[in-house]
Motif scaffolding. Structure first.
Motif, mmCIF file in Angstrom:
data_model
loop_
_atom_site.group_PDB
_atom_site.id
_atom_site.type_symbol
_atom_site.label_atom_id
_atom_site.label_comp_id
_atom_site.label_asym_id
_atom_site.label_seq_id
_atom_site.Cartn_x
_atom_site.Cartn_y
_atom_site.Cartn_z
ATOM 1 N N VAL A 198 0.983 -1.268 0.072
ATOM 2 C CA VAL A 198 -0.005 -0.001 0.071
ATOM 3 C C VAL A 198 0.638 1.036 -0.093
ATOM 4 N N ALA A 199 1.738 1.296 0.854
ATOM 5 C CA ALA A 199 2.654 2.431 1.042
ATOM 6 C C ALA A 199 3.488 2.518 -0.332
ATOM 7 N N PHE A 200 3.937 1.401 -0.948
ATOM 8 C CA PHE A 200 4.712 1.439 -2.209
ATOM 9 C C PHE A 200 4.002 2.162 -3.296
ATOM 10 N N ALA A 201 2.509 1.808 -3.143
ATOM 11 C CA ALA A 201 1.503 2.272 -4.450
ATOM 12 C C ALA A 201 1.440 3.765 -4.315
ATOM 13 N N GLY B 27 -8.711 -6.790 -0.842
ATOM 14 C CA GLY B 27 -7.414 -5.990 -0.847
ATOM 15 C C GLY B 27 -7.352 -4.773 -1.769
ATOM 16 N N LEU B 28 -8.125 -4.988 -2.753
ATOM 17 C CA LEU B 28 -8.424 -3.923 -3.561
ATOM 18 C C LEU B 28 -9.251 -2.931 -2.854
ATOM 19 N N LYS B 29 -10.450 -3.072 -2.318
ATOM 20 C CA LYS B 29 -11.130 -2.426 -1.540
ATOM 21 C C LYS B 29 -10.104 -1.542 -0.370
ATOM 22 N N GLU B 30 -9.375 -2.137 0.236
ATOM 23 C CA GLU B 30 -8.520 -1.735 1.322
ATOM 24 C C GLU B 30 -7.506 -0.738 0.693
ATOM 25 N N MET B 31 -7.090 -1.037 -0.320
ATOM 26 C CA MET B 31 -5.964 -0.151 -1.090
ATOM 27 C C MET B 31 -6.481 1.212 -1.404
ATOM 28 N N LEU B 32 -8.095 1.100 -2.191
ATOM 29 C CA LEU B 32 -8.873 2.196 -2.573
ATOM 30 C C LEU B 32 -8.838 3.163 -1.276
ATOM 31 N N HIS B 33 -9.307 2.201 -0.416
ATOM 32 C CA HIS B 33 -9.572 3.164 0.788
ATOM 33 C C HIS B 33 -8.614 4.005 1.542
ATOM 34 N N ALA B 34 -7.310 3.537 1.293
ATOM 35 C CA ALA B 34 -6.095 4.158 1.608
ATOM 36 C C ALA B 34 -5.618 5.112 0.745
ATOM 37 N N GLY B 35 -6.134 5.268 -0.293
ATOM 38 C CA GLY B 35 -6.129 6.249 -1.416
ATOM 39 C C GLY B 35 -5.187 5.932 -2.299
ATOM 40 N N VAL B 36 -5.106 4.785 -2.692
ATOM 41 C CA VAL B 36 -4.242 4.311 -3.837
ATOM 42 C C VAL B 36 -4.995 4.386 -5.151
ATOM 43 N N ASP B 37 -4.364 5.001 -6.219
ATOM 44 C CA ASP B 37 -5.023 4.991 -7.273
ATOM 45 C C ASP B 37 -5.053 3.943 -8.185
ATOM 46 N N PRO B 38 -6.544 3.529 -8.739
ATOM 47 C CA PRO B 38 -6.378 2.342 -9.051
ATOM 48 C C PRO B 38 -5.489 2.018 -10.432
ATOM 49 N N SER B 39 -5.046 2.942 -10.733
ATOM 50 C CA SER B 39 -4.098 2.934 -12.086
ATOM 51 C C SER B 39 -2.816 2.189 -11.679
#
Length: 390
Positions: A236-239, A266-278
């Motif tokens: 998550v931090a890397f993205a 995992g996708l939901k959590e990454m998006l919630h953390a602010g990771v751009d889906p791209s």
């Protein structure tokens, strides 16, 4: 040359386009919109009302030659038949070797990709394996990528894993540099696919590579980053720092019980953390082994990855985690297409390849078009491999 007019489907290109028509002539999409007056001799009209039309799916990490072997010759997994990806809506694959570069080779990998292309889907490959030096065809990573049509990058290089060659930072940087230049010469991404194991070093070497050199952080695509909670948090931090991460959809109940993060969650959590889906993609690790080792690194058993798990996890992300379809589908369409700079892939747009998947309201696959050929119609597989029963 066959022509298809898909009428009245709700189009996700992957962005939501609303209900419209899509015209495919031969291997290309030629028009989108209200196409009621179009008439081409021999054109087939497909009723898309009530269906959702998506770009063909891209699986950017598949052991098309098979994988495994960690438990001896009897544990070498079989090659991927073309029917498997088509059944799962996958019209493009990127093949990798993995642990075994002794009984399998880059030459065989390229030949398999050519065979898959001839059988109806698009296929590219990465050169190399877990072992160093990187196995190539021409003796040069740059030359392989620049000159061999099917080769677009390097992978999977293994880090934080007891099966890895334990590359130094300098070795990893030389691989990344050669892949990047080869990609520039070819017009593709030239990425380095990095197998991530359970080791405590995690993504530290990739961070060091990005922070201490001019090589951009998204030159690497670390995969299997959902294999444990600590690695997932690092990913998550890397993205968020601009990196690209790849979550593996093939799993087992045991892996999930031991802490593997399910891709849909995992996708939901990454998006919630602010990771751009791209910055996120899913891949299946299809036909790869899913081995189990004890704490001493001794092999205990394995199962086989499934390419059909790719769409299953996207479907779960939408239906169980509430991720919007136009966001979720990006991780298997536009995101990998843009990472690797795959020409004509990842979008429903004029001039792009006629790779389309139509699903019903429950997100079950109904039709699949691969490079303008109807591969699945009304859930019946039409396009079969050379040696499949007819």
């Amino acid at each position: 040359m066959r022509s298809y007019l898909f009428k009245g489907a709700e189009v996700f290109a992957p962005e939501a386009k609303g209900c419209c028509d899509v015209l495919c002539v031969g291997p290309k999409v030629v028009a989108l919109g209200d196409l009621g007056g179009v008439c081409i001799p021999g054109m087939e009209v497909v009723d898309g009302r009530g269906l959702l039309l998506l770009p063909g799916f891209i699986d950017n990490h598949v052991h098309i030659l098979g994988g495994g072997g960690e438990g001896g010759p009897a544990t070498r997994t079989p090659e991927m038949p073309v029917e498997d990806p088509l059944t799962g809506g996958i019209t493009t694959v990127i093949g990798v070797l993995g642990t075994d570069d002794v009984t399998r080779s880059v030459a065989s990998l390229v030949a398999k990709a050519r065979g898959l292309w001839a059988e109806g889907i698009s296929a590219w490959v990465m050169v190399g394996s877990y072992q160093l030096p990187v196995a190539t065809l021409t003796g040069s990573i740059r030359s392989d990528i620049a000159l061999v049509e099917q080769v677009i990058g390097v992978g999977e290089v293994a880090l934080s894993d007891h099966r890895s060659s334990q590359p130094s930072l300098e070795e990893l940087l030389k691989i990344a540099s050669a892949a990047r230049v080869g990609g520039m010469l070819k017009g593709f991404g030239g990425k380095v696919n990095v197998h991530m194991g359970d080791g405590p070093r995690g993504l530290s070497m990739l961070r060091e590579a990005a922070q201490g050199t001019e090589i951009p952080v998204d030159q690497f695509i670390p995969t299997h980053v959902n294999r444990n909670p600590d690695l997932f948090r690092e990913a998550v931090a890397f993205a968020l720092d601009g990196g690209v991460v790849d979550l593996t959809t093939s799993t087992t109940p045991q892996f999930l019980e031991e802490g593997e993060v399910k891709c849909s969650r995992g996708l939901k959590e990454m998006l919630h953390a602010g990771v751009d889906p791209s910055r996120i993609c899913f891949s299946s690790d299809g036909q790869g082994s899913l081995p189990v080792f004890d704490q001493g690194g001794r092999f205990k058993g394995l199962t086989v990855g499934r390419v059909t798990s790719l769409w299953e996890e996207v479907r779960d992300a939408v239906q169980e985690e509430g991720v919007p379809l136009e966001t979720a589908v990006r991780v298997i369409t536009s995101s990998p297409a843009l990472f690797h700079r795959l020409p004509g892939k990842g979008f429903v747009a004029e001039g792009f390849d006629a790779d389309l998947v139509l699903v019903d309201q429950d997100l079950r696959i109904r039709h699949v078009l691969s490079r303008g050929v109807m591969a699945v119609r009304d859930r019946e597989l039409l396009l079969k491999g050379t040696f499949s029963p007819r």
